[in-house]
Design an enzyme around this catalytic site. Structure first.
Site, PDB file in Angstrom:
ATOM      1  N   LYS A  53       0.857  -1.179   0.000  1.00 40.73           N
ATOM      2  CA  LYS A  53       0.000   0.000   0.000  1.00 40.73           C
ATOM      3  C   LYS A  53       0.899   1.236   0.000  1.00 40.73           C
ATOM      4  O   LYS A  53       2.018   1.182   0.516  1.00 40.73           O
ATOM      5  CB  LYS A  53      -0.855  -0.035   1.284  1.00 40.73           C
ATOM      6  N   CYS A 138      -0.943  11.692  -7.385  1.00 46.74           N
ATOM      7  CA  CYS A 138      -1.221  12.443  -6.160  1.00 46.74           C
ATOM      8  C   CYS A 138      -1.200  13.926  -6.477  1.00 46.74           C
ATOM      9  O   CYS A 138      -0.400  14.375  -7.291  1.00 46.74           O
ATOM     10  CB  CYS A 138      -0.150  12.177  -5.112  1.00 46.74           C
TER      11      CYS A 138
HETATM   12  C1  LIG Z   1      -8.797  -0.139  -2.970  1.00 37.20           C
HETATM   13  C2  LIG Z   1      -7.638   0.242  -3.862  1.00 37.20           C
HETATM   14  C3  LIG Z   1      -6.543   0.918  -3.323  1.00 37.20           C
HETATM   15  C4  LIG Z   1      -5.465   1.290  -4.128  1.00 37.20           C
HETATM   16  N1  LIG Z   1      -4.388   1.942  -3.576  1.00 37.20           N
HETATM   17  C5  LIG Z   1      -3.317   2.272  -4.343  1.00 37.20           C
HETATM   18  C6  LIG Z   1      -2.170   2.892  -3.776  1.00 37.20           C
HETATM   19  O1  LIG Z   1      -2.093   3.137  -2.561  1.00 37.20           O
HETATM   20  N2  LIG Z   1      -1.122   3.230  -4.604  1.00 37.20           N
HETATM   21  C7  LIG Z   1      -1.157   2.950  -5.950  1.00 37.20           C
HETATM   22  O2  LIG Z   1      -0.192   3.248  -6.659  1.00 37.20           O
HETATM   23  N3  LIG Z   1      -2.232   2.323  -6.508  1.00 37.20           N
HETATM   24  C8  LIG Z   1      -3.305   1.984  -5.749  1.00 37.20           C
HETATM   25  N4  LIG Z   1      -4.396   1.333  -6.325  1.00 37.20           N
HETATM   26  C9  LIG Z   1      -4.384   1.011  -7.768  1.00 37.20           C
HETATM   27  C10 LIG Z   1      -4.045  -0.453  -8.026  1.00 37.20           C
HETATM   28  O3  LIG Z   1      -2.753  -0.788  -7.549  1.00 37.20           O
HETATM   29  C11 LIG Z   1      -4.123  -0.782  -9.540  1.00 37.20           C
HETATM   30  O4  LIG Z   1      -3.209   0.027 -10.236  1.00 37.20           O
HETATM   31  C12 LIG Z   1      -5.502  -0.554 -10.113  1.00 37.20           C
HETATM   32  O5  LIG Z   1      -6.494  -0.914  -9.189  1.00 37.20           O
HETATM   33  C13 LIG Z   1      -5.749  -1.325 -11.414  1.00 37.20           C
HETATM   34  O6  LIG Z   1      -5.646  -2.710 -11.247  1.00 37.20           O
HETATM   35  P1  LIG Z   1      -6.901  -3.692 -10.931  1.00 37.20           P
HETATM   36  O7  LIG Z   1      -7.970  -3.356 -11.907  1.00 37.20           O
HETATM   37  O8  LIG Z   1      -6.358  -5.086 -11.082  1.00 37.20           O
HETATM   38  O9  LIG Z   1      -7.299  -3.391  -9.527  1.00 37.20           O
HETATM   39  C14 LIG Z   1      -5.482   0.970  -5.519  1.00 37.20           C
HETATM   40  C15 LIG Z   1      -6.583   0.274  -6.039  1.00 37.20           C
HETATM   41  C16 LIG Z   1      -7.662  -0.101  -5.246  1.00 37.20           C
HETATM   42  C17 LIG Z   1      -8.808  -0.833  -5.858  1.00 37.20           C
END
Ligand SMILES: Cc1cc2nc3c(=O)[nH]c(=O)nc-3n(C[C@H](O)[C@H](O)[C@H](O)COP(=O)(O)O)c2cc1C
Ligand SMILES: Cc1cc2nc3c(=O)[nH]c(=O)nc-3n(C[C@H](O)[C@H](O)[C@H](O)COP(=O)(O)OP(=O)(O)OC[C@H]3O[C@@H](n4cnc5c(N)ncnc54)[C@H](O)[C@@H]3O)c2cc1C
Ligand code: FES
Lengths: 311, 264
Positions: A53, A138
């Site tokens: 995270k 960010c």
């Molecule tokens: C609940 C949640 C929290 C996330 N927190 C972060 C984060 O702290 N930092 C980051 O770079 N990406 C964060 N992401 C993005 C994911 O790492 C990823 O890039 C994005 O969800 C696309 O992939 P997916 O469709 O497989 O989830 C977050 C995604 C979700 C769903």
């Protein structure tokens, strides 16, 4: 690696720039906590790395709820970077991951360039960090709150500064909320990034028409899950076509075949995100399915998939 | 906290849109504590995508069955309620923390609003078997008589039972919290345990605090992971910051929550 009768085992090791990983399947930052929550469900030893995270310099409370909302084949989130901060991360979260022998990639986020630089410097000095992933989705407080990842010059300046603070492999996680991803990818690579993560969540929103209220307290949030896979594949492919950089592909990966699609589009490795919420075994299952896919395709080394798309 | 395939063994509509369901899940039946929940996949496709959380209503360790009460409120619950016995469910659980052991004392109050009756049936059952010296005084509130489901299950596990409906069609006319107010004035409870709508929980927490009685509430919030990883299911904590319903809760000591921020 499990060899099946008569068939040679598939070599699942990959290189993402300077970073050598035992498997191309990682987890998406923010979808796997700091690893501990999924240990009872998922075979972490099958993963190429655990991506944490986002860690910020100081602890962050995050956004008020509701923070998530389910959408068609996807979900919106507005967590707001809740995390215990650098100090507690180094003291409490990192050591058990390192002790368990995992490859740890630390995702970092900040309000201004200085915060990113401090984070990178501290992680460089810490034991057991394999790489840093810079979350550039960010708001840049010193530039009126526009995301770092929206402007090539601002992004380049950030990446150059972070590059100067660490010798660890540097992965820049790009924001997909731009009209053309290629100039941003180029700016990050020119500024010294070793690899790119593609994609972060797509900005979206959901509305309760009867109450005339947004579903998320934050009004807007990041869309993830199967719904965004076509967009993510397109962006990976565009960046691969233009620059051939080392790419970690993500966005809606649910199966090993989804992972293969990302690698064919140009990804050297992939990350499983939202799928972890649907099926807690997803990350290790995707790795196993990708291995089976390769075996079925008579592929000896998984990295042969990278960029193999025939157009 | 296993992740298993469980065969559905029972699905009965016990009130309009209210389904009593059971699944064969011996590991969960053996491990579950009152107040914990199961995180259930409602279909094999990507839409709806996320799991749905449901409190454990009761377990039968001998037959390895776990019981749930499912109120149909949207697509996920409609899909689940439409499944026939024999269907196989993908279930994670038991998850979260349960109700804490009753403090010393002679009797406790259980306050249920609507579907919030589910975890309190399990808790009443456990108190009667494990803490048999404690008397269970239960209150169940519902909008109307026809959606007052499972009242017999709660009444049978209580030493005293009160029902309220908003229209007076069953029991006293009024809210469950009105009944609690009356009881708190006359009795000396060791603790109040409440599960139901947020407005009801808030009133229960205030009443218990006013009477100097410890109060524990089971809270609902939309969830993604269910295991504490995504930070999606938070509620505001007293003194700032947030707590995860799935893993810090769903049962909280009332004073751990910021009720001002929570009920808006
Ligand atoms: C609940 C949640 C929290 C996330 N927190 C972060 C984060 O702290 N930092 C980051 O770079 N990406 C964060 N992401 C993005 C994911 O790492 C990823 O890039 C994005 O969800 C696309 O992939 P997916 O469709 O497989 O989830 C977050 C995604 C979700 C769903
Ligand atoms: C710890 C816990 C225990 C619960 N126990 C029970 C129970 O025993 N019986 C019962 O009928 N219901 C219970 N619920 C509520 C139940 O999870 C929701 O009613 C259900 O998720 C709604 O799904 P849907 O697709 O039908 O509704 P929709 O409104 O279409 O759902 C949309 C989204 O919001 C979420 N959501 C909507 N309402 C709630 C809610 N009240 N709580 C959490 N998420 C919600 C859904 O999970 C989904 O992600 C519990 C919730 C929690 C958090
Ligand atoms: S649902 Fe993910 S932290 Fe609670």
């Amino acid at each position: 690696m499990r060899g099946e009768a008569g068939l040679p085992p598939v070599d699942m090791s990959v290189k993402v720039g300077p970073l050598a990983l035992p498997s191309p399947v990682l987890v998406g930052s923010g979808t796997f906590g700091f690893g501990e929550e999924y240990a009872p469900y998922c075979d972490l030893a099958r993963l190429g790395a655990i991506v944490t995270k986002a860690v910020t310099l100081r602890p962050r409370e995050g956004n008020p709820g509701p923070r998530i909302w389910e959408t068609a084949a996807g979900m919106l989130n507005a967590i707001g970077l809740q995390n215990p901060g650098l100090e507690r991360f180094l003291a409490e979260k990192l050591p058990p991951l390192v002790a368990a022998g995992h490859v740890v990639i630390v995702n970092i986020a900040g309000h201004d360039v200085e915060e990113y630089v401090k984070l990178a410097g501290a992680l460089d000095a810490a034991k057991g960090v394999a790489a840093i992933e810079v979350n550039v989705s960010c708001p840049n407080v010193s530039r009126g709150g526009i995301e770092f990842g929206r402007d090539p010059a601002v992004l380049g300046e950030l990446v150059r500064a972070v590059r100067g603070a660490t010798r660890l492999p540097l992965i820049v996680k790009l924001s997909p909320n731009v009209s053309d991803i290629v100039p941003l990818a180029a700016a990050a690579m020119e500024a010294g990034a070793d690899a790119l993560s593609l994609i972060n969540t797509l900005l979206g929103m959901a509305i309760d028409a009867r109450q005339r209220r947004p579903r998320l307290a934050n009004v807007t949030g990041g869309l993830s899950g199967p719904a965004i896979k076509p967009v993510a594949l397109r962006m990976v492919w565009q960046v691969w076509q233009a620059l051939r950089p080392p790419i970690i592909g993500m966005g809606g990966i649910m199966t090993g075949e989804d992972a293969a699609e990302f690698m064919l589009a140009g990804a050297a490795a992939v990350a499983v995100g939202t799928a972890n919420f649907v099926d807690p075994t997803s990350a290790s299952r995707v790795a196993a399915e990708l291995e089976d896919f390769c075996r079925g395709q008579r592929i000896n080394h998984v990295s042969e998939l990278t960029g193999g798309l025939q157009v | 906290m296993p992740h298993i395939s469980a065969r559905l063994t029972w699905n009965e509509e016990i009130g309009p849109g209210h389904h009593l369901m059971a699944a064969h899940a011996p590991q969960i039946a053996a491990a579950a504590r009152p107040g914990q929940f199961l995180h259930v996949r409602v279909g094999p496709t990507h839409d709806p995508l996320l799991r749905r959380p449901f409190s454990v209503l009761r377990v039968d360790e001998a037959s390895g069955q776990v019981w749930l009460l499912v109120k149909v409120v949207g697509r996920g619950t409609r899909l689940l309620a439409g499944m026939a016995p024999g269907a196989v469910l993908d279930v994670m659980g038991p998850l979260g923390c349960g109700f804490p052991e009753p403090p010393p004392g002679e009797e406790v109050a259980l306050v249920a609003g609507g579907c919030g009756v589910a975890p309190l049936i399990f808790w009443a059952d456990r108190i009667q078997t494990t803490f048999s010296h404690i008397r269970v005084v239960s209150i169940l509130g519902a909008a109307t008589e026809d959606v007052m489901v499972c009242w017999l299950d709660l009444a049978a596990r209580s030493d005293e039972f009160y029902a309220t409906t908003e229209d007076g069609s069953a029991g006293e006319r009024g809210l469950a919290s009105d009944a609690l107010r009356g009881l708190l004035a006359r009795r000396n409870f060791a603790a109040v345990y409440a599960c139901g709508p947020r407005g009801m929980l808030k009133v229960c927490a205030e009443l218990a605090r006013g009477a100097g009685v410890p109060c524990f509430v089971a809270v609902e919030e939309a969830m993604a992971c269910g295991v504490g990883a995504c930070l999606g299911c938070v509620v505001p904590a007293a003194g700032g910051g947030y707590l995860r319903v799935c893993s810090d809760g769903p049962v909280f000591a009332a004073e751990a929550l910021d009720w001002e921020a929570l009920a808006t």
